[in-house]
Design an enzyme around this catalytic site. Structure first.
Site, mmCIF file in Angstrom:
data_model
loop_
_atom_site.group_PDB
_atom_site.id
_atom_site.type_symbol
_atom_site.label_atom_id
_atom_site.label_comp_id
_atom_site.label_asym_id
_atom_site.label_seq_id
_atom_site.Cartn_x
_atom_site.Cartn_y
_atom_site.Cartn_z
ATOM 1 N N GLU A 147 -9.527 -26.180 29.375
ATOM 2 C CA GLU A 147 -8.069 -26.184 29.223
ATOM 3 C C GLU A 147 -7.622 -26.362 27.773
ATOM 4 O O GLU A 147 -6.637 -25.752 27.331
ATOM 5 C CB GLU A 147 -7.440 -27.280 30.093
ATOM 6 C CG GLU A 147 -7.463 -26.993 31.586
ATOM 7 C CD GLU A 147 -8.813 -27.240 32.227
ATOM 8 O OE1 GLU A 147 -9.696 -27.837 31.558
ATOM 9 O OE2 GLU A 147 -9.022 -26.850 33.386
ATOM 10 N N HIS A 170 -4.587 -32.857 42.698
ATOM 11 C CA HIS A 170 -3.892 -31.599 42.989
ATOM 12 C C HIS A 170 -2.463 -31.866 43.424
ATOM 13 O O HIS A 170 -1.807 -31.002 43.972
ATOM 14 C CB HIS A 170 -4.620 -30.802 44.079
ATOM 15 C CG HIS A 170 -5.986 -30.362 43.673
ATOM 16 N ND1 HIS A 170 -7.097 -31.155 43.818
ATOM 17 C CD2 HIS A 170 -6.426 -29.229 43.086
ATOM 18 C CE1 HIS A 170 -8.159 -30.517 43.376
ATOM 19 N NE2 HIS A 170 -7.780 -29.345 42.907
#
Ligand code: TPP
Length: 800
Positions: A522, A589
């Site tokens: 990322e 999540h």
């Protein structure tokens, strides 16, 4: 064959020409060294606040600069003054202006005094925000201080060359100002200790995978401030441990070179070899420059005698690169002692003059302000002491002047004389000048800024309902078609078209260079996007889930959010970051750390659409603007039905404009993103209980309600509730500050403002975990009902 002859031969130069170049380099390294020596004195005598210098690294940088061409980019760190002098991007006088913090871009082009000296940059943009012809100038992306923070951006700067080279659509028209078919190299510099950072390794790995023209130099002086290599680097050698990255027998990988920081001829030869493979073959290269010194220690904050042994200090003197170059010139009979003495003397003189001129220019506007203030102060009673105190400061700052003025205004608060008014007017004017001086350009001020976007409505030609992800997909399709400079990448974004299928089929349609997969990385996805955007491209970088944005958040905060501000509008990186979040399953999540994001990323627009039509409207709008933005798609909306728009790619939703989704009279309920549907569900139940709620979707957190509309709703309902999935005091506190303080909504409240948020702990797994971690419609109902009960317990009796 001696080194000197070989260098002459390799460059096909005449001896005279060769000698001229060498002596020119000797002049430059001496000037740079003198600047470092004098710079330190300027700090120690209090004229500058902090100094970090490039002494000891001069020769390597001169050698590197010889292979740096127009169009190339640098992404480096605070030691690179010699390089910047050598490529003509910085004068010594400007360098001193940076040390003093001169706030005039003309005098201090690196950051207009916003960054400490030694943080370098060139101007990619004209004053109106448009790109300059980057191919016709030598470019440096703007430095940041966090060690290795320059590396991810370097990957993007190099990747841009790859993209320009393989994308024929970008080899004509306006793009020819931005790249010459991708022949540009991105040069990175980093200190040996900073290679301990994860960002270094992530970038190196990605550079090898992508085979991009990235030339990384490690200035190895054996220490990171006081900590030696044995605590930094396995085997105490970065080139040794990077050996596994060396390409061989046609395999992808790096070319790795080793050289020494004091060996002028070998440095020059090494960079010549390095650039050839890097520029032509697009092979990443690492040049490990060993045996580098740091004659004055790390910075002006301390002395290196505290941590370097006597032997090391002696070695640093003996192998000082300027001294070694001198010896080499004499040994090779390129000049005699006298000639070199003359060069050295001239360098000293030139640097002294540059310093004096920079200081004079720095002081001039401040002294002008001081004179204005003295004149005004003298007209007021009892100001002798303040004047005397101000006069006693040898070289006053603006802070001293303002403080004195404010002190006098306080002491004379009851005086109504025009003299006091004149002083107050001076202060007001100076304040607004300083707001501009230190605070302009956090966001774009060009004609393409977000505020200038013209909204365009969604058009529907029928009532067809489709999944949210299909709306995104068809909209991205339209955007890829409309803008050849758009590329979309991230984990699983390419072949399978994203984990939620928002890019389904688009790689097949537009090619692997436009829509592609990346490794799980990322931070460098973010850096890749930043570098690409700095070179005129429009990356849409995908972070698979909002929770993993944290890996990239440091770069968003330190690099992306600050670049336009820290270059005073002379560099930009209009990256669009695509992610999805708020609510799915389990701790990683379902997070919604929106407070953290909005606080870390002032300088980036943060859009929080409630569905995919709004999300697409933001993408369409933001691609017309020149600012970075984060767009968080609501995770649970990919498979929900929405009406299918007919004008994909063209409808535009302007960030900063809340939408009232439902009108009501009793409560103003402010929310965004996934919680909009929760609010709607609760409102249905509240309606049956006789409570009328006005539902406001803020749509974007940055910018926030530009026209201050929410207060109008509070004025009507007299009650304010903020619903948010972040922790208590997270984004809800941000929203309250905006509405209560900036919009003065406190004046209209009949009840305490209420926030409905997640619990302090992270969201637990499963439906029950979610129910007891995050606000649901039951919680919203109860909280709002409770508020009404406090107001009218008869009408709203207790429920439990
Ligand atoms: C992320 C981060 N951690 C710590 C620091 C403080 N710091 C500034 S420079 C430095 C040492 C860097 O050493 P090296 O990379 O070898 O470069 P050198 O200064 O020796 O050229 C440290 C620890 C920082 N700027 N950023």
């Amino acid at each position: 064959m001696g080194k000197q002859e070989s260098a002459v031969k390799s460059g096909n130069l005449s001896f005279e020409e060769f000698k001229r170049i060498v002596l020119e380099d000797f002049r430059l390294v001496n000037e740079s060294r003198q600047a470092s020596l004098l710079g330190r004195k300027e700090v120690l005598t209090g004229k500058a606040k902090f100094g970090i210098f490039g002494d000891g690294k001069e020769l390597a940088q001169v050698a590197m600069s010889k292979v740096f061409r127009d169009g190339d980019f640098r992404s480096g760190y605070y030691r690179d003054q010699t390089f910047m002098f050598s490529i003509g991007a910085l004068t010594i006088q400007q360098w001193f202006a940076g040390l003093y913090g001169h706030t005039d871009l003309e005098h201090e082009p690196m950051s207009a005094g916003r960054q400490m000296g030694g943080h370098f940059a060139t101007h990619s943009l004209n004053a109106d925000g448009s790109f300059k012809a980057l191919v016709s100038q030598k470019n440096s992306s703007s430095d940041i201080s966090p060690t290795a923070g320059q590396m991810p951006r370097l990957l993007g700067l190099a990747y841009a060359s790859h993209f320009y080279r393989i994308n024929k659509d970008l080899q004509e028209g306006r793009f020819t100002d931005l790249s010459d078919k991708g022949n540009e190299v991105a040069f990175g510099t980093i200190g040996d200790a900073s290679t301990s950072e994860g960002l270094f390794w992530e970038t190196i790995n990605a550079g090898g995978v992508l085979q991009v023209p990235m030339l990384v130099s490690v200035w190895d002086d054996g220490h990171g401030i006081s900590v030696p290599k044995k605590y930094q680097t396995t085997k105490e050698s970065i080139s040794e441990i990077l050996k596994g990255f060396q390409r061989e027998n046609g395999s992808k990988g790096y070319e790795i070179f080793k050289t020494k920081g004091w060996d002028y001829a070998h440095l020059c030869e090494t960079y010549e070899k390095a650039i050839r493979v890097c520029r032509e073959e697009h092979v990443p290269v690492l040049v490990h420059v060993e045996e580098v010194t740091q004659p004055q220690g790390h910075s002006t904050s301390g002395s290196h005698e505290r941590y370097k042994s006597k032997e090391r200090l002696q070695w640093e003197q003996d192998f000082d690169c300027v001294r070694q170059m001198r010896n080499w010139i004499i040994t090779n009979a390129l000049a005699n002692e006298e000639e070199l003495n003359a060069i050295e003397e001239l360098a000293k003189e030139k640097v002294r003059e540059a310093k004096t001129a920079a200081w004079k220019n720095y002081l001039e506007p401040i002294q002008k302000e001081l004179a204005e203030v003295f004149a005004l102060l003298q007209l007021l009673p009892d100001t002798q002491q303040v004047i005397a105190e101000l006069q006693a400061i040898k070289e006053p700052n603006r802070r001293d002047i303002h403080s004195a003025v404010r002190q006098v205004l306080r002491a004379n608060k009851a005086v109504l004389a025009p003299e006091r008014a004149a002083l107050a007017a001076w202060l007001q004017n100076a304040r607004s000048e300083n707001a501009e001086r230190y605070g302009s350009h956090l966001y774009s001020q060009s004609a393409q800024n977000v505020a200038a976007i013209q909204a365009a409505p969604v058009v529907y030609t029928d009532d067809k309902q489709v999944d949210g992800r299909e709306i995104l997909r068809d909209n991205f399709d339209a955007l890829l078609n409309k803008y050849p400079e758009v590329l979309i990448f991230g984990e699983d974004s390419g072949k399978i078209g994203g984990v939620n299928q928002g890019l389904e089929g688009l790689q097949a349609k537009y090619g692997e260079h436009r829509v592609f997969d990346t490794g799980i990385r990322e931070a460098t996805i973010m850096g890749q996007a930043i570098g690409l955007a700095m070179r005129g491209l429009r990356p849409i970088a995908e972070i698979q889930y909002l929770d993993y944005l944290l890996y990239a958040l440091q770069l968003m905060s330190d690099d992306l959010a600050t670049v336009h501000w820290r270059s005073k509008g002379r560099q930009k990186a209009p990256v669009l970051i695509r992610t999805r979040g708020h609510r799915l399953e389990g701790v990683w999540h379902s997070g919604s750390p929106m407070g953290m994001i909005v606080h870390a990323c002032r300088g980036i627009n943060v859009c929080v659409p409630r569905n995919m039509t709004v999300a697409s409207g933001f993408y369409n709008a933001l691609l017309e603007a020149d600012e970075p933005a984060l767009i968080i798609e609501p995770l649970n909306a990919y498979r929900l039905k929405e009406k299918q728009p007919a004008n994909f790619g063209d409808y535009k939703i302007k960030p900063g404009y809340p939408e009232i989704l439902q009108e009501g009279n009793d409560i103003t309920l402010v929310t965004y993103g996934s919680t909009v549907r929760i609010a709607q569900e609760a409102i249905r139940q509240l309606n049956t209980a006789g409570i009328s709620v006005e539902l406001v979707d803020v749509q974007s957190l940055i910018p926030f309600d530009i026209e201050k509309s929410i207060v109008q709703s509070v004025r009507k309902t007299n009650r304010l509730v903020v619903l948010d999935e972040d922790v208590p005091g997270g984004a809800s506190a941000y929203i309250l500050q905006k509405i209560l303080e900036e919009q003065d909504a406190y004046r209209f409240l009949d009840a305490r403002p209420l926030t409905i948020t997640s619990r302090e702990h992270r969201p637990a797994y499963g439906s029950d975990g979610d129910y007891f971690s995050k606000p649901g419609s039951d919680d919203v109902f109860d909280a709002i009902y409770g508020l009404m009960q406090e107001f009218d317990p008869q009408r709203f009796p207790a429920i439990d």
